[in-house]
Motif scaffolding. Structure first.
Motif, PDB file in Angstrom:
ATOM      1  N   TYR A  30       0.830  -1.204   0.231  1.00 19.00           N
ATOM      2  CA  TYR A  30       0.035   0.024  -0.063  1.00 19.00           C
ATOM      3  C   TYR A  30       0.855   1.225   0.041  1.00 19.00           C
ATOM      4  O   TYR A  30       1.804   1.112   0.682  1.00 19.00           O
ATOM      5  CB  TYR A  30      -0.780   0.073   1.292  1.00 19.00           C
ATOM      6  N   ARG A  65     -10.570  -2.796   2.845  1.00 18.67           N
ATOM      7  CA  ARG A  65     -10.250  -3.566   1.583  1.00 18.67           C
ATOM      8  C   ARG A  65      -9.609  -2.814   0.837  1.00 18.67           C
ATOM      9  O   ARG A  65      -8.899  -3.363  -0.026  1.00 18.67           O
ATOM     10  CB  ARG A  65     -11.636  -3.808   1.021  1.00 18.67           C
ATOM     11  N   ASP A  66      -9.422  -1.366   0.766  1.00 17.14           N
ATOM     12  CA  ASP A  66      -8.454  -0.612   0.124  1.00 17.14           C
ATOM     13  C   ASP A  66      -6.981  -0.773   0.369  1.00 17.14           C
ATOM     14  O   ASP A  66      -6.373  -0.265  -0.340  1.00 17.14           O
ATOM     15  CB  ASP A  66      -8.975   0.842  -0.066  1.00 17.14           C
ATOM     16  N   PRO A 108      -6.842  -6.143   0.322  1.00 18.28           N
ATOM     17  CA  PRO A 108      -7.968  -6.597  -0.468  1.00 18.28           C
ATOM     18  C   PRO A 108      -8.539  -7.999   0.117  1.00 18.28           C
ATOM     19  O   PRO A 108      -7.830  -8.755   0.642  1.00 18.28           O
ATOM     20  CB  PRO A 108      -7.530  -6.832  -1.534  1.00 18.28           C
ATOM     21  N   SER A 138     -17.464  -1.830   3.003  1.00 18.60           N
ATOM     22  CA  SER A 138     -17.006  -0.666   2.471  1.00 18.60           C
ATOM     23  C   SER A 138     -17.562   0.314   2.817  1.00 18.60           C
ATOM     24  O   SER A 138     -17.439   1.531   3.448  1.00 18.60           O
ATOM     25  CB  SER A 138     -16.891  -0.603   0.982  1.00 18.60           C
TER      26      SER A 138
END
Length: 463
Positions: A379, A403-404, A407, A418
């Protein structure tokens, strides 16, 4: 009269090894050579520095050059009383502790001394342990007062939980180089400029410099220059006298005085108004501070560490930052790389935050599996270390990683998750903004995101 001190009586105590006494500097002012010699010989083996003066004129000259922690002041002296000089000292911005001693006094004089700002009042003749106990009480009371002020101020301007790790954590070559630089520079009095993107750990680095220095036992005072209104920042830093401006109902010490003997950390130093930049430059060069409304300058002994996420060279070129101040601050530069460039630090930081935050929140830690750590390392972390900490905290609250960032192995329930994350994020951001009194720059700093990110989120939520 049997009174020897207005403070509560204490049993005799051996203060030879008192740490606060050992770190202090004391000025003895008495026109009797025998009393000066007695006090000086008693204190010179117990204190870091002792000086003596036979009258207030000589004492005033010493005060112009040295930041004393305590003055032992005789009241009845030829030419001028100690009480009159004490009133003048307080009226011109001297805030350190003063013990008034005298062979001739009554209760009215003692009360007047305390009203004038004396920390204690001791009647001659006195024994060694009596004056030593009075000195120790005054130094301890002053230390606690300064620590309480700094703590209350920090609680009022910072999030309750720390915004970064408590130490320089990581295994990357970059963080190893930073630790080596801190170890080399910390013992020196040199001014240090810490640079890097928001959230990279500039305050943590400043604290590491303080902790590894000879000033570690003295205060570390952080100041977010961007969070203080321009019209009051001079008073916040340098203090002010009663009546210096509208609303100044009493005199007050500034943060330079609260950091006496320790380290003052000026975060977001690029946000200082140009007029104050000139005054800060003079403080660095002369090691003296002039409280707002004062006619005299007061010497200070403070190690200065500054930090910024701005390009100060560019600001100098644009005329928004003084070139001479930039050179005085940038004697040594410690530049912190963004977290996306030091992926090796993500895993140890994540483990640290998981352990600290799960204990604070009272919830079981989430498992940091190799797959999770791999995704965390991939990330880009636009908010750097501060964003990593916030992600770990939100994951503990929700019971799973966003999840960003990490994942899911399948898409089942991803949309609902989300939406839940968005709701938590909105609630958290609005809460921090409210705690910051609506100051978006300060709220963004606490959240570990850019001001632009916060503005975009608020616009999306409120239109």
């Amino acid at each position: 009269m049997t009174m020897t001190s207005l403070a509560p009586a204490e049993p005799a105590t051996d203060l030879t090894f008192s740490p606060h006494l050992a770190e202090s500097s004391v000025l003895v002012v008495d026109d009797e050579p025998g009393m000066r010699n007695f006090l000086t010989r008693m204190l010179e083996t117990r204190c870091r520095h002792v000086a003596e003066a036979a009258d207030v004129a000589s004492a005033a000259r010493l005060l112009e050059a040295t930041p004393f922690d305590l003055i032992i002041l005789d009241n009845i002296m030829a030419g001028r009383t100690g009480l009159d000089w004490l009133k003048e000292l307080r009226a011109t911005g001297f805030y350190r502790e003063v013990i008034l001693i005298t062979a001739f006094a009554d209760l009215e004089t003692a009360i007047e001394a305390l009203r004038a700002g004396a920390a204690d009042f001791v009647l001659k003749p006195f024994r060694s342990n009596q004056i030593l106990n009075a000195i120790a009480r005054c130094l301890e009371r002053g230390r606690l007062s300064r620590e309480n002020f700094v703590l209350k101020r920090a609680l009022g301007t910072l999030p309750l939980a720390p915004s970064g790790p408590s130490t320089l954590v990581g295994e990357s070559l970059s963080i190893h180089a930073v630790r080596a630089m801190v170890a080399r520079v910390a013992p020196m009095p040199t001014t240090v400029l810490v640079t890097g993107e928001s959230g990279t750990g500039k305050e943590v680095t400043a604290r590491a410099l303080h902790t590894a220095s000879s000033r570690a036992a003295k205060p570390f005072v952080p100041v977010n220059c961007a969070a203080i209104a321009p019209e009051i920042i001079e008073s916040e830093l340098f203090g002010h006298l009663k009546g210096a401006f509208t609303g100044a109902a009493s005199s007050r010490e500034g943060l330079f005085f609260y950091a006496q003997g320790g380290t003052l950390f000026l975060d977001e130093v690029g946000e200082l108004p140009l007029g104050l930049q000139a005054k800060l430059l003079r403080v660095i060069e002369d090691k003296k501070v002039r409280p707002v409304g004062a006619e005299r300058e007061v010497p200070v002994d403070v190690r200065l560490v500054a930090a910024t996420n701005c390009d100060l060279k560019e600001m100098v070129a644009c005329g928004r930052f003084r070139q001479d101040l930039y050179y005085r601050l940038n004697v040594v530069n410690i530049d912190l790389a963004p977290l996306r460039e030091r992926a090796a630090d993500v895993a140890p930081l994540a483990r640290l935050f998981m352990a600290e935050l799960s204990a604070q929140l009272g919830v079981p830690p989430l498992e940091l599996t190799p797959a999770v750590l791999r995704e965390l390392a991939r990330y880009p972390w636009p908010g750097n270390v501060r964003e990593l900490r916030n992600v770990i905290e939100r994951a503990l609250i929700l019971g799973d990683f966003p999840r960003d960032v990490v994942p899911a192995e399948d898409g089942e329930g991803e949309e609902a998750h989300s939406q839940a994350l968005e709701a938590v994020e909105k609630h958290h951001m609005l809460k921090v903004l409210a705690e910051a009194g609506g100051n978006r720059a300060e709220a963004a700093r606490r959240l570990g995101v850019s001001r632009k990110t916060l503005d975009r989120k608020l616009k999306a939520w409120h239109g």
